[in-house]
Scaffold this active site. Sequence first.
Site, PDB file in Angstrom:
ATOM      1  N   GLY A   1       0.832  -1.191   0.000  1.00  0.00           N
ATOM      2  CA  GLY A   1       0.000   0.000   0.000  1.00  0.00           C
ATOM      3  C   GLY A   1       0.869   1.243   0.000  1.00  0.00           C
ATOM      4  O   GLY A   1       0.829   2.067   0.927  1.00  0.00           O
TER       5      GLY A   1
ATOM      6  N   ALA B   1      -0.277   7.334   0.015  1.00  0.00           N
ATOM      7  CA  ALA B   1       0.170   8.540   0.709  1.00  0.00           C
ATOM      8  C   ALA B   1       1.065   8.173   1.902  1.00  0.00           C
ATOM      9  O   ALA B   1       2.259   8.524   1.936  1.00  0.00           O
ATOM     10  CB  ALA B   1      -1.040   9.365   1.142  1.00  0.00           C
TER      11      ALA B   1
ATOM     12  N   LYS C   1      -6.604   8.081  19.337  1.00  0.00           N
ATOM     13  CA  LYS C   1      -6.752   8.706  18.020  1.00  0.00           C
ATOM     14  C   LYS C   1      -8.174   8.510  17.513  1.00  0.00           C
ATOM     15  O   LYS C   1      -8.779   9.417  16.938  1.00  0.00           O
ATOM     16  CB  LYS C   1      -5.735   8.139  17.010  1.00  0.00           C
ATOM     17  CG  LYS C   1      -5.882   8.829  15.656  1.00  0.00           C
ATOM     18  CD  LYS C   1      -4.786   8.609  14.670  1.00  0.00           C
ATOM     19  CE  LYS C   1      -5.034   9.488  13.438  1.00  0.00           C
ATOM     20  NZ  LYS C   1      -4.189   9.164  12.295  1.00  0.00           N
TER      21      LYS C   1
ATOM     22  N   ASN D   1     -14.938  12.540  11.429  1.00  0.00           N
ATOM     23  CA  ASN D   1     -14.749  12.046  10.063  1.00  0.00           C
ATOM     24  C   ASN D   1     -16.087  11.689   9.401  1.00  0.00           C
ATOM     25  O   ASN D   1     -16.392  12.200   8.310  1.00  0.00           O
ATOM     26  CB  ASN D   1     -13.775  10.853  10.044  1.00  0.00           C
ATOM     27  CG  ASN D   1     -12.323  11.295  10.181  1.00  0.00           C
ATOM     28  OD1 ASN D   1     -12.044  12.373  10.691  1.00  0.00           O
ATOM     29  ND2 ASN D   1     -11.398  10.472   9.741  1.00  0.00           N
TER      30      ASN D   1
ATOM     31  N   GLU E   1     -13.716   4.464   5.328  1.00  0.00           N
ATOM     32  CA  GLU E   1     -13.291   3.535   6.389  1.00  0.00           C
ATOM     33  C   GLU E   1     -14.266   3.593   7.581  1.00  0.00           C
ATOM     34  O   GLU E   1     -13.852   3.744   8.723  1.00  0.00           O
ATOM     35  CB  GLU E   1     -11.858   3.880   6.820  1.00  0.00           C
ATOM     36  CG  GLU E   1     -10.828   3.687   5.712  1.00  0.00           C
ATOM     37  CD  GLU E   1      -9.401   4.026   6.152  1.00  0.00           C
ATOM     38  OE1 GLU E   1      -9.171   5.179   6.571  1.00  0.00           O
ATOM     39  OE2 GLU E   1      -8.529   3.148   6.071  1.00  0.00           O
TER      40      GLU E   1
HETATM   41  N1  LIG Z   1      -3.097  10.046   4.260  1.00  0.00           N
HETATM   42  C1  LIG Z   1      -2.941  10.428   5.512  1.00  0.00           C
HETATM   43  O1  LIG Z   1      -2.510  11.549   5.785  1.00  0.00           O
HETATM   44  C2  LIG Z   1      -3.246   9.491   6.635  1.00  0.00           C
HETATM   45  C3  LIG Z   1      -3.740   8.213   6.413  1.00  0.00           C
HETATM   46  N2  LIG Z   1      -3.929   7.373   7.479  1.00  0.00           N
HETATM   47  C4  LIG Z   1      -4.424   6.025   7.236  1.00  0.00           C
HETATM   48  O2  LIG Z   1      -3.443   5.298   6.499  1.00  0.00           O
HETATM   49  C5  LIG Z   1      -4.090   4.289   5.722  1.00  0.00           C
HETATM   50  C6  LIG Z   1      -3.652   4.446   4.274  1.00  0.00           C
HETATM   51  O3  LIG Z   1      -4.179   5.682   3.808  1.00  0.00           O
HETATM   52  P1  LIG Z   1      -3.564   6.504   2.597  1.00  0.00           P
HETATM   53  O4  LIG Z   1      -2.106   6.295   2.530  1.00  0.00           O
HETATM   54  O5  LIG Z   1      -4.082   7.879   2.726  1.00  0.00           O
HETATM   55  O6  LIG Z   1      -4.265   5.773   1.369  1.00  0.00           O
HETATM   56  P2  LIG Z   1      -3.887   5.777  -0.181  1.00  0.00           P
HETATM   57  O7  LIG Z   1      -5.155   5.538  -0.922  1.00  0.00           O
HETATM   58  O8  LIG Z   1      -3.068   6.955  -0.531  1.00  0.00           O
HETATM   59  O9  LIG Z   1      -2.942   4.504  -0.322  1.00  0.00           O
HETATM   60  C7  LIG Z   1      -3.442   3.202  -0.302  1.00  0.00           C
HETATM   61  C8  LIG Z   1      -2.490   2.336  -1.076  1.00  0.00           C
HETATM   62  O10 LIG Z   1      -2.974   0.999  -1.053  1.00  0.00           O
HETATM   63  C9  LIG Z   1      -2.725   0.449  -2.332  1.00  0.00           C
HETATM   64  N3  LIG Z   1      -3.503  -0.758  -2.582  1.00  0.00           N
HETATM   65  C10 LIG Z   1      -4.833  -0.882  -2.797  1.00  0.00           C
HETATM   66  N4  LIG Z   1      -5.127  -2.167  -3.072  1.00  0.00           N
HETATM   67  C11 LIG Z   1      -3.949  -2.859  -3.022  1.00  0.00           C
HETATM   68  C12 LIG Z   1      -3.576  -4.211  -3.248  1.00  0.00           C
HETATM   69  N5  LIG Z   1      -4.484  -5.132  -3.590  1.00  0.00           N
HETATM   70  N6  LIG Z   1      -2.283  -4.574  -3.106  1.00  0.00           N
HETATM   71  C13 LIG Z   1      -1.336  -3.660  -2.788  1.00  0.00           C
HETATM   72  N7  LIG Z   1      -1.630  -2.341  -2.566  1.00  0.00           N
HETATM   73  C14 LIG Z   1      -2.914  -1.967  -2.701  1.00  0.00           C
HETATM   74  C15 LIG Z   1      -3.068   1.583  -3.284  1.00  0.00           C
HETATM   75  O11 LIG Z   1      -2.577   1.306  -4.579  1.00  0.00           O
HETATM   76  P3  LIG Z   1      -2.599   2.402  -5.773  1.00  0.00           P
HETATM   77  O12 LIG Z   1      -1.378   3.248  -5.552  1.00  0.00           O
HETATM   78  O13 LIG Z   1      -2.488   1.572  -7.000  1.00  0.00           O
HETATM   79  O14 LIG Z   1      -3.867   3.156  -5.634  1.00  0.00           O
HETATM   80  C16 LIG Z   1      -2.360   2.729  -2.575  1.00  0.00           C
HETATM   81  O15 LIG Z   1      -0.999   2.741  -2.930  1.00  0.00           O
HETATM   82  C17 LIG Z   1      -5.598   4.501   5.929  1.00  0.00           C
HETATM   83  O16 LIG Z   1      -6.068   3.639   6.926  1.00  0.00           O
HETATM   84  C18 LIG Z   1      -5.679   5.956   6.394  1.00  0.00           C
HETATM   85  O17 LIG Z   1      -6.834   6.234   7.159  1.00  0.00           O
HETATM   86  C19 LIG Z   1      -3.611   7.723   8.748  1.00  0.00           C
HETATM   87  C20 LIG Z   1      -3.138   8.968   9.020  1.00  0.00           C
HETATM   88  C21 LIG Z   1      -2.952   9.957   8.007  1.00  0.00           C
HETATM   89  C1  LIG Z   2      -9.575  14.494  11.640  1.00  0.00           C
HETATM   90  C2  LIG Z   2      -8.187  13.962  11.785  1.00  0.00           C
HETATM   91  C3  LIG Z   2      -7.140  14.909  11.231  1.00  0.00           C
HETATM   92  C4  LIG Z   2      -7.884  13.772  13.307  1.00  0.00           C
HETATM   93  O1  LIG Z   2      -8.416  14.659  14.105  1.00  0.00           O
HETATM   94  C5  LIG Z   2      -8.031  12.627  11.132  1.00  0.00           C
HETATM   95  O2  LIG Z   2      -7.563  11.721  11.772  1.00  0.00           O
HETATM   96  C6  LIG Z   2      -8.428  12.336   9.745  1.00  0.00           C
HETATM   97  O3  LIG Z   2      -8.633  13.241   8.924  1.00  0.00           O
HETATM   98  O4  LIG Z   2      -8.558  11.132   9.436  1.00  0.00           O
END
Ligand SMILES: NC(=O)C1=CN([C@@H]2O[C@H](COP(=O)(O)OP(=O)(O)OC[C@H]3O[C@@H](n4cnc5c(N)ncnc54)[C@H](OP(=O)(O)O)[C@@H]3O)[C@@H](O)[C@H]2O)C=CC1
Ligand SMILES: CC(C)(CO)C(=O)C(=O)O
Length: 307
Positions: A7, A10, A187, A195, A268
Amino acid sequence: MRICVVGAGAIGGWVAARLALAGNKVMALTSRGPIDGISIEQAGEVQVATFDRFDGPADLLIVAVKATDLPSVAPTLGKHISSGTVVLPMLNGVPWWFVDGEPLRAVDPDGAIARAFPVNQVMGCVVHATCSRTALDCVRVNFVDKLIIGERDGSSSVRLARIEGVLADAGLRPDLTGNVRRAIWYKLWGNATINPLSALVRTTCDRILADPECRAWMLEGMGELAAVGAAIGCPIGERGEDRMAVTAKLGAFKTSMLQDVEAGRPIELEALLGAPREIAQRRDIVTPALDRLYAVTRLMAESSGLT
Ligand SMILES: NC(=O)C1=CN([C@@H]2O[C@H](COP(=O)(O)OP(=O)(O)OC[C@H]3O[C@@H](n4cnc5c(N)ncnc54)[C@H](OP(=O)(O)O)[C@@H]3O)[C@@H](O)[C@H]2O)C=CC1
Ligand SMILES: CC(C)(CO)C(=O)C(=O)O
């Protein structure tokens, strides 16, 4: 260290890039398969990280897919897991392993995640950072506070110290805790109401937090989450109003769930609200505010194709 990041979006992309730039052998998997590199932008500086590929087990398997994808992704990872692999999930919400001996069907409906990851090899992690994707393999790091990590049972261990060292060397700011379950619940307490509310009303947090009715709904839900937390060894030692004040300082920002809604991605909801409700129901704790929020958000998601 051989590290597989599943994954590389981001959060996973940021972590994979930093670990690769620090000299680790990193394989980064996406829904498109393994990728060769990622460019990350942090504090005005752009760096390009290149990734390796390997077939066998990893020393560290970082899982950063969305919670909605984990049940289908987890069973595909067997070849990267041996008895020495540490599994470090970096997802928001309640993880499948959260209550010992109590499978959480909201997040792991048929037990596929629990079967895929040997529970004694799983560590807890809470991401206190925000990253976004500016293009498919480009990540912008917006803000980094810390990556809280800990053994599920709170113990200290050689492997935990080793992972901490690897993350620290990569500049990922690990923060060791003796109670990672409590950090996860804390958290959750902060984002499980705002959310879904933001996904419903489709506006920024400042406006939600300025609305007395929304605040009241949030506070009621946060009170219920605190009661559930207290029943499972994750007490909240803070007032809801104070937590909301911290979120308010972030200004006119969109929660991750609102960003998912706007991008047409599944939300989610089960990890943030379904799982806490399941834990509460098993303990006969009533959660009327969370139930209302869950019901309307689920219906919104279903009718908008976001499940
Ligand atoms: N973004 C943020 O700032 C924050 C995110 N989080 C949490 O982190 C987690 C990830 O979020 P985020 O990074 O934003 O999500 P993204 O959508 O940016 O990334 C998810 C990744 O998973 C990959 N993926 C999906 N299906 C598969 C698969 N079958 N095999 C391998 N990889 C796969 C996607 O591939 P592809 O690149 O091809 O789409 C992508 O690279 C979530 O639970 C989110 O809530 C927590 C705090 C902050
Ligand atoms: C709202 C926040 C920034 C936490 O307070 C968060 O965790 C999210 O956007 O998923």
